[in-house]
Design a protein around this motif. Structure first.
Motif, PDB file in Angstrom:
ATOM      1  N   ILE A 167      40.503  48.715   1.117  1.00 18.00           N
ATOM      2  CA  ILE A 167      41.001  48.580  -0.250  1.00 18.00           C
ATOM      3  C   ILE A 167      41.515  47.163  -0.505  1.00 18.00           C
ATOM      4  O   ILE A 167      41.241  46.559  -1.544  1.00 18.00           O
ATOM      5  CB  ILE A 167      42.105  49.622  -0.518  1.00 18.00           C
ATOM      6  CG1 ILE A 167      41.506  51.037  -0.520  1.00 18.00           C
ATOM      7  CG2 ILE A 167      42.814  49.351  -1.842  1.00 18.00           C
ATOM      8  CD1 ILE A 167      42.535  52.147  -0.586  1.00 18.00           C
ATOM      9  N   LEU A 168      42.263  46.604   0.451  1.00 20.05           N
ATOM     10  CA  LEU A 168      42.760  45.235   0.293  1.00 20.05           C
ATOM     11  C   LEU A 168      41.609  44.238   0.194  1.00 20.05           C
ATOM     12  O   LEU A 168      41.643  43.305  -0.614  1.00 20.05           O
ATOM     13  CB  LEU A 168      43.674  44.873   1.472  1.00 20.05           C
ATOM     14  CG  LEU A 168      45.028  45.592   1.535  1.00 20.05           C
ATOM     15  CD1 LEU A 168      45.767  45.189   2.805  1.00 20.05           C
ATOM     16  CD2 LEU A 168      45.873  45.284   0.312  1.00 20.05           C
ATOM     17  N   GLU A 192      38.539  44.828  -0.840  1.00 21.15           N
ATOM     18  CA  GLU A 192      37.856  44.988  -2.119  1.00 21.15           C
ATOM     19  C   GLU A 192      38.636  44.301  -3.238  1.00 21.15           C
ATOM     20  O   GLU A 192      38.046  43.681  -4.118  1.00 21.15           O
ATOM     21  CB  GLU A 192      37.682  46.475  -2.424  1.00 21.15           C
ATOM     22  CG  GLU A 192      36.628  47.171  -1.569  1.00 21.15           C
ATOM     23  CD  GLU A 192      35.247  46.575  -1.773  1.00 21.15           C
ATOM     24  OE1 GLU A 192      34.755  46.592  -2.919  1.00 21.15           O
ATOM     25  OE2 GLU A 192      34.665  46.082  -0.789  1.00 21.15           O
ATOM     26  N   HIS A 193      39.941  44.419  -3.198  1.00 22.51           N
ATOM     27  CA  HIS A 193      40.763  43.733  -4.207  1.00 22.51           C
ATOM     28  C   HIS A 193      40.651  42.228  -4.046  1.00 22.51           C
ATOM     29  O   HIS A 193      40.585  41.485  -5.033  1.00 22.51           O
ATOM     30  CB  HIS A 193      42.219  44.181  -4.090  1.00 22.51           C
ATOM     31  CG  HIS A 193      42.513  45.438  -4.829  1.00 22.51           C
ATOM     32  ND1 HIS A 193      42.785  45.465  -6.170  1.00 22.51           N
ATOM     33  CD2 HIS A 193      42.556  46.729  -4.412  1.00 22.51           C
ATOM     34  CE1 HIS A 193      42.990  46.707  -6.570  1.00 22.51           C
ATOM     35  NE2 HIS A 193      42.862  47.505  -5.516  1.00 22.51           N
ATOM     36  N   GLU A 194      40.637  41.753  -2.813  1.00 19.58           N
ATOM     37  CA  GLU A 194      40.497  40.317  -2.569  1.00 19.58           C
ATOM     38  C   GLU A 194      39.143  39.825  -3.059  1.00 19.58           C
ATOM     39  O   GLU A 194      39.041  38.762  -3.679  1.00 19.58           O
ATOM     40  CB  GLU A 194      40.648  40.049  -1.071  1.00 19.58           C
ATOM     41  CG  GLU A 194      40.468  38.601  -0.661  1.00 19.58           C
ATOM     42  CD  GLU A 194      41.629  37.739  -1.122  1.00 19.58           C
ATOM     43  OE1 GLU A 194      41.442  36.507  -1.187  1.00 19.58           O
ATOM     44  OE2 GLU A 194      42.702  38.297  -1.399  1.00 19.58           O
ATOM     45  N   ALA A 251      37.282  41.186  -5.434  1.00 17.45           N
ATOM     46  CA  ALA A 251      37.264  41.222  -6.897  1.00 17.45           C
ATOM     47  C   ALA A 251      38.027  40.034  -7.480  1.00 17.45           C
ATOM     48  O   ALA A 251      37.586  39.415  -8.451  1.00 17.45           O
ATOM     49  CB  ALA A 251      37.855  42.534  -7.395  1.00 17.45           C
ATOM     50  N   ALA A 252      39.183  39.723  -6.865  1.00 18.57           N
ATOM     51  CA  ALA A 252      39.973  38.583  -7.346  1.00 18.57           C
ATOM     52  C   ALA A 252      39.218  37.267  -7.138  1.00 18.57           C
ATOM     53  O   ALA A 252      39.228  36.380  -8.007  1.00 18.57           O
ATOM     54  CB  ALA A 252      41.318  38.552  -6.631  1.00 18.57           C
ATOM     55  N   THR A 288      51.384  46.475  -1.515  1.00 20.14           N
ATOM     56  CA  THR A 288      50.364  46.458  -2.561  1.00 20.14           C
ATOM     57  C   THR A 288      50.475  47.709  -3.414  1.00 20.14           C
ATOM     58  O   THR A 288      50.472  48.829  -2.901  1.00 20.14           O
ATOM     59  CB  THR A 288      48.957  46.372  -1.943  1.00 20.14           C
ATOM     60  OG1 THR A 288      48.857  45.157  -1.185  1.00 20.14           O
ATOM     61  CG2 THR A 288      47.889  46.383  -3.018  1.00 20.14           C
ATOM     62  N   GLU A 321      48.462  49.214  -5.378  1.00 26.37           N
ATOM     63  CA  GLU A 321      47.314  50.114  -5.302  1.00 26.37           C
ATOM     64  C   GLU A 321      47.478  51.129  -4.173  1.00 26.37           C
ATOM     65  O   GLU A 321      47.094  52.294  -4.309  1.00 26.37           O
ATOM     66  CB  GLU A 321      46.038  49.294  -5.086  1.00 26.37           C
ATOM     67  CG  GLU A 321      44.765  50.108  -5.038  1.00 26.37           C
ATOM     68  CD  GLU A 321      44.253  50.478  -6.423  1.00 26.37           C
ATOM     69  OE1 GLU A 321      43.338  51.305  -6.509  1.00 26.37           O
ATOM     70  OE2 GLU A 321      44.785  49.925  -7.412  1.00 26.37           O
TER      71      GLU A 321
END
Length: 730
Positions: A397-398, A400-402, A404-405, A499, A501
């Motif tokens: 999850i981390l 994927e967020h990284e 996307a950012a 986080t 999320e």
């Protein structure tokens, strides 16, 4: 690493160090059973009802194995170091811990399941670590204090020496004097057949030898061993008089996790937590909210990986949320490539760090690697793979967020560069074009100027520039690479815990087979979703059958009837067009269909009359299936009304438990719609309509009072899977 009774105390310093230094603690338990037949979970249980059922089971069955696994970040390896511990636990009947003696029940399917998975019941009984809850430990200290007081009182009141004991006392004194004067042996063994003679020996030592000797009784051998008193023994005796809790208590490990304030990780762990609190900490309170508050005082953060497995980014990669399936999935892409590295600490070689590595895939040939180290349903191993799954989920999850950012930042940067390039292009386009006297353009093309045609790659770059997709500079690529390295190599613990999320999934417990999918440990719980296509039919005429109901309610396209008793049944309206039994096969698009709503209240004569005295064909069919005029008195009750009445019943029961005197007058006032004494439970059947059912066969389960009974092929007597893992895969 397995820790048993014999090496428990010696292992405590290592356990304390591992827990204090770790970042996370994962846990798991194995038990003698899961649920009593009368406490089988039902979809329609409110959370309070579910809690009452599980708390009863927690007090009936026994935890027989506790698994703890610590995960500690190590910069030198760029990953987490795992230390799994497996504790067989058995309530001792030894004198020191008799307060922990248990009387418990067993579920045959659970024991069979455990033995099939290699559980050693002999080791459990012979080498299991005893344990006391906090109230039991207090009772033990009180009992020990009273015992010391009684011993002190007995030492003041000496036994009178008379003809019955004079010979024994004389012989004991002579033997001790002979041993002191002539023997070089360090100890002397005296015969003492019962507690009376043992007390006489203690009295002789105290009065005739001025406490210069020390005696230890062996009740099994009926002897007493005497030795000379030393300063060390004297100090030990004085310290023994001070009431202290027993050292041999498995609860000390749990106390360490609580004192260390470490996040606790479990998988589908509601039952585990109920068992741990009941068996090791304190008696579970009557009310759910009290249990939540007490649990929050022990652990600030509790993480259920089965709930986290429902995250939108995670669930699309999982076939099931059962622990074994989850363990296999997180050891494959995409989780294995983005999650943090996990290795076993030195000396913890009972399990492989990566259970997906079978012996044949390794290059080593020694016996140690040739064994299969996937020990599912051993509590220590299950604790390890639970923590592993959590770290892989969180890392994914981390990442994927990284990603996307980073994509958003790159898109913004490229867009800004394109805008800059566009402004420069506008300025160059304003340069006037030169023309000849004949009016021809003097601007030469690249080919006319002798320049080479652009290569394929150059054309592609120019096309990208025209579309606004500019490639990154070398400096920008290096910066992105460094950022990626920091995400993979840096300690992610803080990000995992902070986080938002991920925080949204902490302190929630997954609820199996429940209309309320999760339990909130730190706030109010959500209400169950409305079930508009499930309704309760009351006052059904005697003699009615399932065929009667299918014909009577045919205009509303019923899918299933479930009888509660002879006069009540649940009806479930189909969510698919008439003549179909589920979603289209072979990926065909579903036909839009809106079920026809069944009116709430009495059916009434106007509705029933056509089925009895309508056309000749209708009347004949009605008589064949048993439709009678009394069917007009059938009452249709909505699921929400039934649920509210059930909640009111539960609230009244809780009030009666808390204040039975003031609540007594209301005991003989049943709520409207509440079940009368002797009737079966009015639990609705709420199955998923994915089972293929022949259109010619009406679906009904006579006598089913809960969702499990209504489902084809389901088990109804108890949760007989032997382990909650089996239920997770359904």
């Amino acid at each position: 690493m397995e820790i048993i009774k014999d090496n428990f105390e010696a292992s405590l310093p290592m356990l304390k160090k591992a827990i204090e230094e770790c970042d996370f603690v994962a846990m798991d338990t194995e038990m003698t059973g899961l649920a009593l037949p009368i406490n089988v979970p039902k979809n329609t249980d409110s959370l309070s009802t579910r809690y009452q059922k599980v708390s009863t089971s927690a007090g009936s069955f026994l935890v027989i194995q506790l698994g703890i696994c610590t995960f500690t970040w190590r910069d030198e390896i760029g990953g987490y170091e795992a230390r799994p511990f497996n504790f067989p636990c058995f309530p001792s009947s030894a004198d020191e811990a008799k307060a922990g003696e248990r009387f418990f029940k067993c579920q045959s399917t659970s024991l069979e399941f455990l033995i099939k998975n290699g559980f050693d019941f002999n080791k459990w009984i012979l080498h299991g670590i005893p344990y006391l809850t906090r109230p039991e430990e207090e009772a033990y200290i009180i009992r020990k204090t009273e015992k010391e007081a009684n011993n002190a009182s007995a030492s003041v009141n000496n036994i009178a020496i008379d003809d019955r004991n004079k010979t024994f006392v004389t012989m004991t004194i002579e033997r001790i004097q002979e041993w002191l004067q002539n023997s070089t042996e360090e100890t002397l063994v005296l015969q003492a057949n019962n507690s009376f003679f043992r007390r006489l020996v203690y009295q002789v030592i105290r009065t005739d030898f001025n406490d210069a000797l020390h005696a230890v009784a062996d009740t099994r051998a009926r002897t007493m061993t005497v030795q000379r008193m030393t300063d060390e023994i004297r100090l030990q005796k004085e310290q023994a008089k001070i009431p202290k809790p027993p050292m041999l208590n498995l609860r000390r490990v749990l106390d360490m996790t609580i004192e260390a304030k470490k996040p606790l990780i479990g998988h589908n762990c509601f039952l585990d937590l109920m068992q741990i609190t009941q068996q090791f900490l304190w008696d579970v309170p009557r009310e759910l909210e009290d249990w939540k508050r007490s649990l929050n005082l022990e652990w600030n953060t509790i993480i259920d990986t089965k709930h986290l497995a429902g995250h939108p980014m995670i669930k699309e990669h999982l076939e099931s949320t059962g622990l074994e399936i989850v363990s296999e999935c997180v050891q494959k892409e995409p989780f294995s490539t983005v999650g943090p590295k996990i290795v076993m600490a030195e000396g913890f070689d009972r399990y492989l760090a990566d259970a997906s590595l079978k012996p044949a895939e390794t290059n080593e040939t020694d016996d140690k690697t040739q064994k299969d180290d996937t020990k599912y349903h051993e509590a220590g191993y299950d604790a390890y793979i639970t923590g592993q799954a959590f770290l892989r989920f969180a890392g994914f999850i981390l990442k994927e967020h990284e990603r996307a950012a980073a994509n958003q930042e790159a898109h913004t940067r490229k867009k800004r560069r394109v805008e800059t390039e566009g402004e420069e292009g506008v300025e160059s386009s304003e340069t006037p074009e030169c023309t000849s006297e004949t009016g021809e353009s003097l601007t030469a093309t690249k080919g006319e100027q002798g320049q080479e045609e652009p290569k394929k790659g150059q054309e592609k770059e120019e096309d990208e520039e025209e579309d606004g997709e500019l490639s990154e500079t070398e400096l920008e690529k290096e910066m992105l690479m460094e950022r990626s390295k920091r995400v993979i190599i840096g300690n992610p613990t803080k990000s995992i815990l902070e986080t938002e999320e991920l925080q949204n999934y902490y302190n929630f417990l997954h609820m199996m087979r429940s209309d309320i999918p999760v339990m909130n440990l730190t706030g109010p719980d959500q209400e169950p979703a409305e079930r508009p296509w499930n309704l309760l039919l009351k006052n059904i005429p005697a003699g009615s059958t399932t065929s009667t109901l299918f014909y009577l309610f045919g205009p509303y396209n019923p899918f299933r009837f479930t009888w509660v008793d002879d006069r009540s049944a649940w009806i479930q309206l189909s969510r698919f067009p008439p003549g179909t039994n589920g979603p289209p096969a072979n990926g065909e698009p579903a036909v839009p269909y809106e079920p026809k709503s069944l009116p709430i209240g009495l059916l009434g004569e106007d509705y029933v009359k056509p089925f009895c005295v309508g056309t000749e064909e209708e009347a004949m069919k009605g008589r064949e299936v048993g439709v009678v005029f009394e069917a007009a008195q059938i009452e249709v009750v909505s699921w929400k009304t039934w649920y509210d009445q059930k909640e009111a019943e539960d609230a009244l029961k809780r009030q009666m438990r808390q204040d039975p005197v003031s609540s007594a007058p209301y005991q003989k006032r049943p709520l409207p719609g509440s079940r009368a004494e002797g009737q079966r439970s009015l639990e609705p059947v709420l199955p998923e309509q994915n089972d293929a059912v022949p259109a010619s066969l009406p679906v009904a389960v006579a006598g089913a009072a809960d969702p499990a009974e209504a489902l084809p092929g389901s088990e109804t007597s108890a949760i007989s899977a032997g382990s909650k893992r089996k239920l997770e895969d359904e």
